[in-house]
Design a protein around this motif. Structure first.
Motif, PDB file in Angstrom:
ATOM      1  N   VAL A 194       0.454  -2.438  13.894  1.00  0.00           N
ATOM      2  CA  VAL A 194      -0.504  -3.522  13.622  1.00  0.00           C
ATOM      3  C   VAL A 194      -1.155  -3.401  12.249  1.00  0.00           C
ATOM      4  CG1 VAL A 194      -1.007  -3.820  16.073  1.00  0.00           C
ATOM      5  CG2 VAL A 194      -2.454  -2.295  14.704  1.00  0.00           C
ATOM      6  N   ALA A 195      -0.774  -2.369  11.474  1.00  0.00           N
ATOM      7  CA  ALA A 195      -1.375  -2.168  10.146  1.00  0.00           C
ATOM      8  C   ALA A 195      -1.169  -3.408   9.273  1.00  0.00           C
ATOM      9  CB  ALA A 195      -0.762  -0.941   9.475  1.00  0.00           C
ATOM     10  N   GLY A 196      -2.258  -3.966   8.796  1.00  0.00           N
ATOM     11  CA  GLY A 196      -2.195  -5.120   7.917  1.00  0.00           C
ATOM     12  C   GLY A 196      -1.840  -6.423   8.601  1.00  0.00           C
ATOM     13  N   TYR A 197      -1.707  -6.417   9.923  1.00  0.00           N
ATOM     14  CA  TYR A 197      -1.284  -7.633  10.629  1.00  0.00           C
ATOM     15  C   TYR A 197      -2.416  -8.661  10.715  1.00  0.00           C
ATOM     16  CZ  TYR A 197       0.654 -10.636  14.269  1.00  0.00           C
ATOM     17  OH  TYR A 197       1.116 -11.719  14.974  1.00  0.00           O
ATOM     18  N   PHE A 198      -3.596  -8.213  11.099  1.00  0.00           N
ATOM     19  CA  PHE A 198      -4.721  -9.130  11.281  1.00  0.00           C
ATOM     20  C   PHE A 198      -5.415  -9.457   9.962  1.00  0.00           C
ATOM     21  CE2 PHE A 198      -4.283  -6.836  15.330  1.00  0.00           C
ATOM     22  CZ  PHE A 198      -4.028  -7.915  16.159  1.00  0.00           C
ATOM     23  N   VAL A 256       0.863  -1.198   0.000  1.00  0.00           N
ATOM     24  CA  VAL A 256       0.000   0.000   0.000  1.00  0.00           C
ATOM     25  C   VAL A 256       0.894   1.241   0.000  1.00  0.00           C
ATOM     26  CG1 VAL A 256      -2.088  -0.989   1.019  1.00  0.00           C
ATOM     27  CG2 VAL A 256      -0.227  -0.253   2.524  1.00  0.00           C
ATOM     28  N   PRO A 257       1.753   1.400  -1.032  1.00  0.00           N
ATOM     29  CA  PRO A 257       2.677   2.544  -1.035  1.00  0.00           C
ATOM     30  C   PRO A 257       1.964   3.890  -0.999  1.00  0.00           C
ATOM     31  CG  PRO A 257       2.586   1.477  -3.194  1.00  0.00           C
ATOM     32  CD  PRO A 257       1.889   0.570  -2.234  1.00  0.00           C
ATOM     33  N   GLY A 282      -4.485  -2.701   6.014  1.00  0.00           N
ATOM     34  CA  GLY A 282      -3.269  -1.896   6.093  1.00  0.00           C
ATOM     35  C   GLY A 282      -3.459  -0.468   5.634  1.00  0.00           C
ATOM     36  N   PHE A 283      -4.169  -0.296   4.503  1.00  0.00           N
ATOM     37  CA  PHE A 283      -4.337   1.047   3.929  1.00  0.00           C
ATOM     38  C   PHE A 283      -5.076   1.967   4.906  1.00  0.00           C
ATOM     39  CE2 PHE A 283      -6.298   4.336   1.407  1.00  0.00           C
ATOM     40  CZ  PHE A 283      -5.337   4.636   0.445  1.00  0.00           C
ATOM     41  N   LEU A 284      -6.247   1.537   5.357  1.00  0.00           N
ATOM     42  CA  LEU A 284      -7.057   2.357   6.253  1.00  0.00           C
ATOM     43  C   LEU A 284      -6.352   2.588   7.584  1.00  0.00           C
ATOM     44  CD1 LEU A 284      -9.705   3.823   6.826  1.00  0.00           C
ATOM     45  CD2 LEU A 284     -10.677   1.639   7.603  1.00  0.00           C
ATOM     46  N   MET A 285      -5.670   1.575   8.089  1.00  0.00           N
ATOM     47  CA  MET A 285      -5.001   1.682   9.381  1.00  0.00           C
ATOM     48  C   MET A 285      -3.897   2.741   9.338  1.00  0.00           C
ATOM     49  SD  MET A 285      -5.396   0.094  12.335  1.00  0.00           S
ATOM     50  CE  MET A 285      -5.817  -1.632  12.117  1.00  0.00           C
ATOM     51  N   LEU A 286      -3.160   2.802   8.235  1.00  0.00           N
ATOM     52  CA  LEU A 286      -2.101   3.796   8.118  1.00  0.00           C
ATOM     53  C   LEU A 286      -2.666   5.214   8.021  1.00  0.00           C
ATOM     54  CD1 LEU A 286       0.589   2.150   5.791  1.00  0.00           C
ATOM     55  CD2 LEU A 286       0.637   2.462   8.265  1.00  0.00           C
TER      56      LEU A 286
END
Length: 405
Positions: free
Chosen positions: A294-298, A243-244, A303-307
């Motif tokens: 934890v971005a993208g971990y679960f 998710v660059p 990942g995108f939204l978490m960042l």
């Protein structure tokens, strides 16, 4: 009672000067490592060191400015710093010699340190004391916006047109800055104030460091060190997460939330005191580092939204350290020591942000390979922020329930 005005012509011009100084800093620093790696075929260590060595020069410039501001005057130092910054930028055109590039980076960093510290000192003088937190908060937006725009602009121009086009942009902006300095109007120290300050100038280390600013400066150093994990790793970490775009948008969210929150946080700082701003700052800072970890971990798609959410929390968190830390530093010092207090605070902050990548570059491989190493670093950074929060309370916060002006 009518509020004293913050947005005078000098305040606005000085804020724009600060913005341009930092834009040039980010434009050059964000691509000098890639330039050395790809065009000059240097090792990763040399390339990263070219990015960090600038901070050493900046620290030297800040310290010198702090002790010379009373003698030479704020505006004159702004000219000196701007001129050194401008002249040394020309040097990149004429050498690919690595030792000489290191020398250019150090001296250019000193020019930046002189100019940035002089500008920060001017801001401390022209902002009304009763609205210092709010005013310094607005002034610091110049650095925030530069941090959001500069690296992205640098990467885009370098990838499309090359390093020399970046140099041309930097030179044009510095020439514009030099012209703008002429329009700065600030009340310098009177002859009597200058003589008194020089006669009572501290000896030894106290000449270079403002002791009253040390507690908040130590906090800035520790926070800046943790921030360097984001500056160093967000690009490769977001790419490893596939998710660059979120890596770039992280800093966009960071800037947006600072712009939205700054008017409110500035007024709260001035009316209710330090802790009302710094306690939420550290809470959001810790949450931001945890969310990045934890971005993208679960679930990969998270990942995108978490960042993006982490970037917003980072703006509400780390985004408050520099402006309100500077406000505390100069408030604790006397008028004639504002320059030394400013250089002390930002010198410690620069050491944290600039020295962090070198230390973390050695630590990350020990935490795991690739994305795992960065993830573990961010997960460890969250409790590290909590530790800094506790240190803040012990050395500053418990003594400042409410301090005005």
């Amino acid at each position: 009672m009518k509020k004293e005005s913050i947005f005078t012509a000098t305040f606005i011009i000085n804020t724009l000067i600060s913005f341009l100084f930092y834009i040039v800093f980010y434009v050059l620093t964000s691509s000098i490592g890639t330039y050395a790696l790809n065009q000059l075929h240097q090792s990763t260590v040399i390339s990263l060191s070219l990015s960090s060595i600038f901070v050493i020069g900046a620290l030297i410039g800040r310290v010198w400015t702090g002790i010379m501001v009373t003698k030479l005057g704020m505006k004159r130092l702004l000219y000196i710093g701007g001129l050194i910054f401008l002249i040394l930028t020309f040097g990149y055109y004429f050498t690919t010699n690595i030792p000489l590039l290191f020398l250019i980076r150090v001296i250019q960093g000193a020019g930046f340190g002189i100019g940035a510290t002089a500008s920060g000192t001017i801001a401390g003088h022209v902002v009304p004391a009763s609205r210092r937190g709010e005013g310094i908060g607005y002034y610091a937006l110049s650095v925030t916006l530069a941090a959001a725009v500069g690296p992205a602009l640098s990467i885009q121009i370098y990838s499309s047109f090359g390093f020399k086009t970046l140099l041309t942009l930097a030179l044009a902006l510095l020439i514009l800055t030099f012209i703008m300095i002429f329009f700065v109007r600030v009340k310098e120290f009177s002859a009597e104030e200058r003589e008194h300050a020089l006669a009572h100038q501290p000896k030894g280390i106290d000449k270079y460091i403002e002791k009253s600013a040390l507690p908040i400066s130590i906090i800035a150093f520790l926070a800046g060190f943790i921030d360097s994990a984001i500056l160093t790793g967000m690009g490769p970490f977001s790419m490893d997460l596939h998710v660059p775009a979120a890596g770039s948008l992280f800093f966009t969210m960071y800037a947006i939330l600072i712009f939205i929150s700054r008017p409110f946080t500035g007024r709260i700082f001035d009316s209710k005191g330090d802790n009302w701003v710094f306690h939420p700052t550290f809470l959001f800072f810790a949450v931001a580092m945890l969310l990045v970890g934890v971005a993208g971990y679960f679930h990969p798609t998270s990942g995108f939204l978490m960042l993006l959410v982490a970037g917003a929390a980072f703006g509400l968190g780390y985004g408050g350290v520099a402006p309100f830390g500077q406000a505390v530093a100069i408030r604790e010092a006397g008028k004639e020591r504002i320059g030394v207090a400013t250089s002390t605070f930002f010198g410690f902050l620069d050491l944290g942000v600039g020295g962090g990548p070198i230390v973390l570059g050695a630590i990350i491989p020990l935490l795991g390979h690739g994305m795992v190493g960065f993830r573990n670093l961010y997960l460890l950074s969250a409790p590290a922020v909590v530790i800094v929060w506790i240190i803040y309370y012990l050395i500053h916060g418990k003594n400042h329930k409410k301090v005005l002006g």
